[in-house]
Design a protein around this motif. Sequence first.
Motif, PDB file in Angstrom:
ATOM      1  N   HIS A 133       3.420  57.633   1.145  1.00  0.00           N
ATOM      2  CA  HIS A 133       2.719  56.501   0.264  1.00  0.00           C
ATOM      3  C   HIS A 133       2.376  55.450   1.182  1.00  0.00           C
ATOM      4  CE1 HIS A 133       3.910  58.393  -3.680  1.00  0.00           C
ATOM      5  NE2 HIS A 133       5.138  58.444  -3.316  1.00  0.00           N
ATOM      6  N   ASP A 186       4.115  63.932  -7.440  1.00  0.00           N
ATOM      7  CA  ASP A 186       3.219  63.069  -6.645  1.00  0.00           C
ATOM      8  C   ASP A 186       2.831  63.772  -5.257  1.00  0.00           C
ATOM      9  OD1 ASP A 186       5.726  62.324  -6.413  1.00  0.00           O
ATOM     10  OD2 ASP A 186       5.149  60.147  -5.725  1.00  0.00           O
ATOM     11  N   HIS A 187       3.855  64.803  -4.670  1.00  0.00           N
ATOM     12  CA  HIS A 187       3.614  65.111  -3.488  1.00  0.00           C
ATOM     13  C   HIS A 187       3.335  66.626  -3.510  1.00  0.00           C
ATOM     14  CE1 HIS A 187       4.641  61.425  -1.967  1.00  0.00           C
ATOM     15  NE2 HIS A 187       5.875  61.495  -2.938  1.00  0.00           N
ATOM     16  N   HIS A 214       9.741  66.739  -0.481  1.00  0.00           N
ATOM     17  CA  HIS A 214      10.300  66.467  -1.639  1.00  0.00           C
ATOM     18  C   HIS A 214       9.477  67.170  -2.815  1.00  0.00           C
ATOM     19  CE1 HIS A 214      11.226  63.543  -4.368  1.00  0.00           C
ATOM     20  NE2 HIS A 214      10.402  62.636  -4.432  1.00  0.00           N
ATOM     21  N   GLU A 271       7.263  55.629 -10.375  1.00  0.00           N
ATOM     22  CA  GLU A 271       8.311  54.979 -10.934  1.00  0.00           C
ATOM     23  C   GLU A 271       8.190  53.524 -11.276  1.00  0.00           C
ATOM     24  OE1 GLU A 271       7.265  55.952  -7.890  1.00  0.00           O
ATOM     25  OE2 GLU A 271       8.443  58.008  -7.745  1.00  0.00           O
ATOM     26  N   ASP A 276       8.724  59.948   0.852  1.00  0.00           N
ATOM     27  CA  ASP A 276       8.752  58.620   0.218  1.00  0.00           C
ATOM     28  C   ASP A 276       9.559  57.506   0.924  1.00  0.00           C
ATOM     29  OD1 ASP A 276       7.942  59.364  -2.324  1.00  0.00           O
ATOM     30  OD2 ASP A 276       9.951  59.754  -3.157  1.00  0.00           O
ATOM     31  N   GLU A 327       9.032  65.976  -5.826  1.00  0.00           N
ATOM     32  CA  GLU A 327       8.533  65.355  -7.250  1.00  0.00           C
ATOM     33  C   GLU A 327       6.709  65.603  -7.105  1.00  0.00           C
ATOM     34  OE1 GLU A 327       9.497  61.155  -7.456  1.00  0.00           O
ATOM     35  OE2 GLU A 327       9.272  61.106  -9.526  1.00  0.00           O
ATOM     36  N   HIS A 378      13.564  60.461  -2.271  1.00  0.00           N
ATOM     37  CA  HIS A 378      14.351  59.897  -3.259  1.00  0.00           C
ATOM     38  C   HIS A 378      14.965  60.688  -4.185  1.00  0.00           C
ATOM     39  CE1 HIS A 378      11.654  59.312  -6.882  1.00  0.00           C
ATOM     40  NE2 HIS A 378      12.766  58.953  -7.218  1.00  0.00           N
TER      41      HIS A 378
HETATM   42 FE1  FEO Z   1       9.658  60.703  -5.126  1.00  0.00          FE
HETATM   43 FE2  FEO Z   1       6.738  59.907  -4.036  1.00  0.00          FE
HETATM   44  O1  FEO Z   1       7.958  60.818  -5.037  1.00  0.00           O
END
Ligand code: FEO
Length: 578
Positions: free
Chosen positions: A239, A99-100, A95, A42, A181, A97, A162
Motif C-alpha cells: 500500500h 485487497d491483495h 497475505h 480498515e 501491509d 486479505e 496483518h
Molecule cells: Fe491486510 Fe492490505 O490487507
Amino acid sequence: MVASAPRSARSRVRLTTEISDIAPETTTIRSLDWDRDRFDIEFSLENGTTYNSFLIKGEKVALVDTSHAKFRELYIDALNELIDPQDIDYLIISHTEPDHSGLVRDVLELNPDIIVVGAKVAIQFLENLVHQPFKSKVVKSGDRLELGNGHELEFVSAPNLHWPDTIFTYDHKTQTLFTCDAFGMHFCDDHTYDEDLDILEAEFRLYYDCLMAPNARSVLGAIKRIKELPEITTIATGHGPLLRYNIEELVGRYQDWSQTQAKATTTVGLFYVAGHGYGDQLAQAITTGITKTGVAVEIMDLRVAEPQEVRELVELSSAIVLGMPPQSGEVAENAAAAIGTILAAVNSKQNFGLFEVGGGNDEAVYPIRNRIREIGLVEKFEPIKIADEPTEAIYQLCEESGTDLGQWLTRDRTVKQMKALDTELDKALGRISGGLYIITAKKGDISSAMLASWVAQASSEPLGVSIAVAKDRAIESFLHIGDHFVLNALEEGKYQALMKHFLKRFAPGADRFADVTTYPATNGSPILAESLAYLECEVVSRMECPDHWIVYSIVTTGRVAKADALTAVHHRKVGNHY
Ligand code: FEO
C-alpha cells in the motif's frame, strides 16, 4: 505508464493503474484508488490508497500479490501488457486479505498451472477464497525459491502483519523486500517512491497505529528476522509508495513504536474471525480507541488460534474483547473451540466487551454475554450491535467504546500521575492560565466536541493556533492533518452552562450537541450559538508529546459576537490537572 478506468467506473470512484520498473527484471503494477472508501478497508482513508503487485522475470516468472477486485479489468489489462499469463510460474501470496488477493482467482483462470506460494495458513485461507483446486507450495522462514538469472527469493515469516498468514519475500539479486501491509500506508499519488517524507509521515504513523500497533510483538519479531537479511535497498510495500529513500528511518520508527507498545503494562486481548463480516474494520476501530489510552491490544484470529496461544493471551489480558464468530462454515469449529478455551481461562477480575460483526450467520451475542457474566467478569461497554453495513456512527461507537474500556483499565495510573508532581512545582505550574474554549468538529456524518483551555495563538503569518489534546480524547480522531474544526471562545460570566455540558462524561457514540444550539460553519463543523467568538481552523501539523498531541492549525475565518465582551479565563490551582 498510467491507465484509467472506463468513464462509468470513474464516475463512482477514480481508479487508475501505474506500471513502473523498480529493479532489474522487476516491475510493479500499482492499482491507484484515489478516493476515500472506508468500507473496503480498515480505517478512514483521507488520501485514498494503492494496492501494489509485482512481477519478477527471471528464467522463471513470479507474480507477488494481485489487487483488489474493484481493479479487475484494469489490473488484468496491465498484467497482459507486461506478460502472457501462460508464462507466469509462481504467484506469491504475501497475505490473503482481499485487497491483495481479490484477483487470485482471475489470474488462476488465465493460467491454472501457476503454483501458488505462501505460508501454510495462507494456502488454507486461499482455498476458501478461490473455491477451485490449484497447485501450491507452502513456504516458511528461510525457504528459498530459485527463479534463475540471479533472482533467488528468500521467504521471511511475518505472522500477524496483518493476518496470521503473512510472509515477506526478499530477492537476493535486487535487494528488494516485498512486505505487503508492513511498512505501507494508505496514501495515493503519482509518486512510486517515498521521496518526500514530510508529506507521508502522518499517514505512515496512522497506518502503523491502526494496523500494526495491535501486533507490536510480531512487528519486533519480523524486524529481527529482516535484519538478518543482506542489505535491503527497496521495501516494496503493498500500500502507498515503495520505500527507497527512508528505509532506515521508517523501519527504525516501527521498531521504536513497537517497543513502546510492547512495554505497556496493561493489555486487552481482542479475539475475532478475520475476513468475516465487517470484523476487520470494527476490530480496528475498537483497537484504535483502546490504544489511544496507552493500553496495548493483542489481536488473535479465531480461524487459526491454537488453544495454548489463546490461554496465554487471556491470562495476560486485563480485558477480553470478542467479535462474534460464524455459527457454521469452515472456521466455526475452530472459533467455537477457541471461545471454549477463552471461557475456561478467564477470571472474575477481568473486564470484557462484545461486538457483532454483521457476518450474517453469527453466534448470538447475548448467550455468550450471559456466560461471561456468570463467570463474574465485568462488562465495560454494551454489546455493539450490527444490523447492516456499519455507518460512520457505528465506527465512532466502536472507537469510543474502546477508549472507555482503556480509560477504565488505566484509571489507577491516571490518579497516580495526578498525585506524582512535586507540590510546589505543581502549584507554580498551575499559575499558567488559559482561556476557555469548546472545540467542535464534524467529519462526514459524525461529530465531536471538547472543552479546551490549553490553547494559544502560535503564528501570525499565516494566522495559526496550537491546541494540546490528550491522546485519549475522543475528538483526537477529528484532529488529524487536513481535518477542519471550529474553536469556540466562551464568554466571561456566561460560560458555566456550556462548560458543564461539555465536561460531562458522554457515553460512547453519544451526541455531544443534543440540547445545544448550533449552526454550521463554512467548514461544516458546528458553531455554538452561545459562544463569544469562533474561529474556523484547518489542522496542518501535529507534534507528539508523551500524553498529548500539540495540534497546530491555520485559521481560515472567524467572527466575534459581542465586540466588548471578554473571553472566560481558566485559573487553576495545580498544574497536573486541567
Ligand atoms: Fe491486510 Fe492490505 O490487507
